[in-house]
Design a protein around this motif. Sequence first.
Motif, PDB file in Angstrom:
ATOM      1  N   SER A 136       0.817  -1.211   0.000  1.00 32.03           N
ATOM      2  CA  SER A 136       0.000   0.000   0.000  1.00 32.03           C
ATOM      3  C   SER A 136       0.856   1.267   0.000  1.00 32.03           C
ATOM      4  O   SER A 136       0.357   2.357  -0.282  1.00 32.03           O
ATOM      5  CB  SER A 136      -0.942   0.006   1.210  1.00 32.03           C
TER       6      SER A 136
ATOM      7  N   THR B  57      -8.722  -7.241  -2.423  1.00 38.15           N
ATOM      8  CA  THR B  57      -7.272  -7.159  -2.293  1.00 38.15           C
ATOM      9  C   THR B  57      -6.581  -7.715  -3.530  1.00 38.15           C
ATOM     10  O   THR B  57      -5.659  -7.107  -4.078  1.00 38.15           O
ATOM     11  CB  THR B  57      -6.795  -7.943  -1.051  1.00 38.15           C
TER      12      THR B  57
ATOM     13  N   VAL C 297      -7.381  -5.323  -6.497  1.00 34.05           N
ATOM     14  CA  VAL C 297      -6.647  -4.062  -6.392  1.00 34.05           C
ATOM     15  C   VAL C 297      -5.155  -4.286  -6.632  1.00 34.05           C
ATOM     16  O   VAL C 297      -4.498  -3.519  -7.347  1.00 34.05           O
ATOM     17  CB  VAL C 297      -6.873  -3.416  -5.007  1.00 34.05           C
TER      18      VAL C 297
ATOM     19  N   SER D 185      -4.400  -4.999 -10.260  1.00 31.89           N
ATOM     20  CA  SER D 185      -4.614  -3.781 -11.048  1.00 31.89           C
ATOM     21  C   SER D 185      -3.510  -2.756 -10.795  1.00 31.89           C
ATOM     22  O   SER D 185      -2.999  -2.127 -11.729  1.00 31.89           O
ATOM     23  CB  SER D 185      -5.970  -3.157 -10.702  1.00 31.89           C
TER      24      SER D 185
ATOM     25  N   SER E  29      -6.138   3.934   3.130  1.00 31.99           N
ATOM     26  CA  SER E  29      -6.060   2.716   2.322  1.00 31.99           C
ATOM     27  C   SER E  29      -4.702   2.053   2.483  1.00 31.99           C
ATOM     28  O   SER E  29      -4.545   0.865   2.198  1.00 31.99           O
ATOM     29  CB  SER E  29      -6.318   3.037   0.847  1.00 31.99           C
TER      30      SER E  29
ATOM     31  N   THR F 207      -7.696   0.793 -10.776  1.00 29.82           N
ATOM     32  CA  THR F 207      -7.385   0.714  -9.342  1.00 29.82           C
ATOM     33  C   THR F 207      -8.123   1.762  -8.531  1.00 29.82           C
ATOM     34  O   THR F 207      -8.607   1.494  -7.440  1.00 29.82           O
ATOM     35  CB  THR F 207      -5.870   0.901  -9.135  1.00 29.82           C
TER      36      THR F 207
ATOM     37  N   LEU G  39     -11.512   0.794  -7.433  1.00 29.29           N
ATOM     38  CA  LEU G  39     -11.592  -0.345  -6.528  1.00 29.29           C
ATOM     39  C   LEU G  39     -11.154  -0.013  -5.107  1.00 29.29           C
ATOM     40  O   LEU G  39     -11.663  -0.582  -4.140  1.00 29.29           O
ATOM     41  CB  LEU G  39     -10.723  -1.491  -7.063  1.00 29.29           C
ATOM     42  N   ILE G  40     -10.200   0.911  -4.950  1.00 33.75           N
ATOM     43  CA  ILE G  40      -9.600   1.171  -3.636  1.00 33.75           C
ATOM     44  C   ILE G  40     -10.610   1.638  -2.585  1.00 33.75           C
ATOM     45  O   ILE G  40     -10.561   1.173  -1.436  1.00 33.75           O
ATOM     46  CB  ILE G  40      -8.417   2.161  -3.774  1.00 33.75           C
TER      47      ILE G  40
ATOM     48  N   TYR H 221     -12.365  -1.304  -1.311  1.00 32.94           N
ATOM     49  CA  TYR H 221     -11.339  -2.097  -0.638  1.00 32.94           C
ATOM     50  C   TYR H 221     -11.142  -1.606   0.791  1.00 32.94           C
ATOM     51  O   TYR H 221     -11.116  -2.385   1.755  1.00 32.94           O
ATOM     52  CB  TYR H 221     -10.077  -1.945  -1.483  1.00 32.94           C
TER      53      TYR H 221
END
Length: 604
Positions: free
Chosen positions: A40, A121, A124, A127, A225, A368, A371-372, A375
């Motif tokens: 991350s 996960t 993400v 991606s 995140s 991405t 999606l984050i 997530y």
Amino acid sequence: MYSTFKRILIGKPRKSADIEGEKLGKLKALAVLSSDALSSVAYGTEQILLVLIAAGAAALWYSVPISMAVLGLLVILIISYRQTIFAYPSGGGAYIVAKDNLGRAPSLVAGGSLLVDYILTVAVSSSAGTDAITSAFPSLHEHRIAIALVMIIFLTIMNLRGVTESATVLAVPIYLFVVAIFVLIISGVFHYVVYGGGAAASHLEAAASNVSLFLVLKAFSSGCSALTGVEAVSNAIPNFRDPAPRNAAATLMMMGIILGSMFIGISLLAFWYGVRPSATETVISQIAATTFGRSTMYYLIQGATALILFLAANTAYSAFPLLAFMLAKDKFMPHMFMVRGDRLGYSNGIIFLSVMSAVLVIAFHGNTENLIPLYAVGVFIPFTLSQLGMMLRWLKHKPAGWTVKLAINTVGMLTTMSITLIFIFTKFSQVWVVFIFLPIVLYLFTQINRHYNNTAEQLRVNLDSELVIKGNTVIIPVAGLTKVVANTISYAKTISDQVVAVYVGFDDESIAKMERKWERWNPGIRLVTIKSSYRSIIGPLRKFIDTVQWKKGKEDHITVVIPQFVTKHWWENILHNQTSLLIRAYLINYKDVIVTTVPFHLNK
């Protein structure tokens, strides 16, 4: 052929006694379980900048205090989850904590959120890893979905081969990433001191007046995140070597120190260099390009970043199967998730995780940024429930030093709950899907649990009751006089004295011909012929079975024995009618009817 291919992909089966050999030491566990959290670093700072840039370049200054706040939250979470590890050494994390202290509904919310989070996960990570590759090689941008799917397949195969084998292979690129980022941070600081950076710091005064509280909170929630994956160690304690809780706690602390150092280092460099978020180049790519130019070191850092982003998914491959096992054990997920595969891993969980994440990558076109937010929300809900559960545990049991532990979890709960609410209010347009998907998951959990409870109730045997032995009436559907039928009649006579053959004909001529042949052959059982005016076999057969059941009542079992020949080569099945398969498929759901098949194998 299938067996050989399977052995090549995942290796030879392992004995159940070898399970202890699949346990992880601290260094391998750090690589496997921390890859999500460490990765991350590659997008945490970028997510903060993406929000702040909406207020102009001057607003990017706020990335520094926001990063400091994220670092403070990381410290709280690490200390909190360290307490959880020792309180619940069997693993399970938020699901087990909520189940023990909050009850069924909150535990299912925590478990469902984590399952969804692990699927996200993988999506993400694959991606984001693709983004890192396309930053260095823009010509590959059009193929980002295919690249992500290939990496998911690779990780699936690696994890099907076993935990220790995947840890051994994947530890090298993960530690390479850690070394590369620290080299980048140290070199970047040196470059800034010697050559100076961007003009970001000069906009301090302007930034203070141009940024709203709402924007700061939105940027803070985006930066959080970077904390996804912190809970993975507490979920996967059973994967550690003994003493498992102590090794897990040490691994968690190492992960926290490494993650915190890298995250704050990248955030400071991004501010000093005046880095702005770009749709075609990541923040780390810009920092590395400024520090090293487009040199070998730049491409090494980009390669290591791409690898860690891909391999971050491996955390989910370690944690998802274990959590699915626990939910299946409690009858909230299918029992297939409790079965260990040839290599002692929970193969069904691994495969399910891969399929669902691949669907997400395709649905979101490998984007991405889209999606984050989902997530992060998926993991902060369990964060909050876990902290609340631990608070209630300390209040209930009051062990030595419980007041300090309660204070830590209280701060953790209030912080993570606030971040969850900030996420919901500031990014509702991106996270609303959670409020639809999560209730569906909870509904599925309850329906599965209801099914298993109903099944257990109906199958439970009263040990004090006497077993009633029934008779057995055997019905054999026949299409002609063949060795297949002869073999089936021979078998049927061994299980019952009441055997009858049934022939369904479409015209009087075929029925009369069958009756003459049967009489001449005389196999010792009665033949019943039925004329089907609509050329259906299953309909008349069903009516005949109903008639037999009505006459016999509950005195006898009704067994339908289906003759079937098996061709030597699989493709030869296409050349024959599959009537026996259709009959079996229909009757298997027919009430109080036993269906069995007697195969006759052809030799050529």
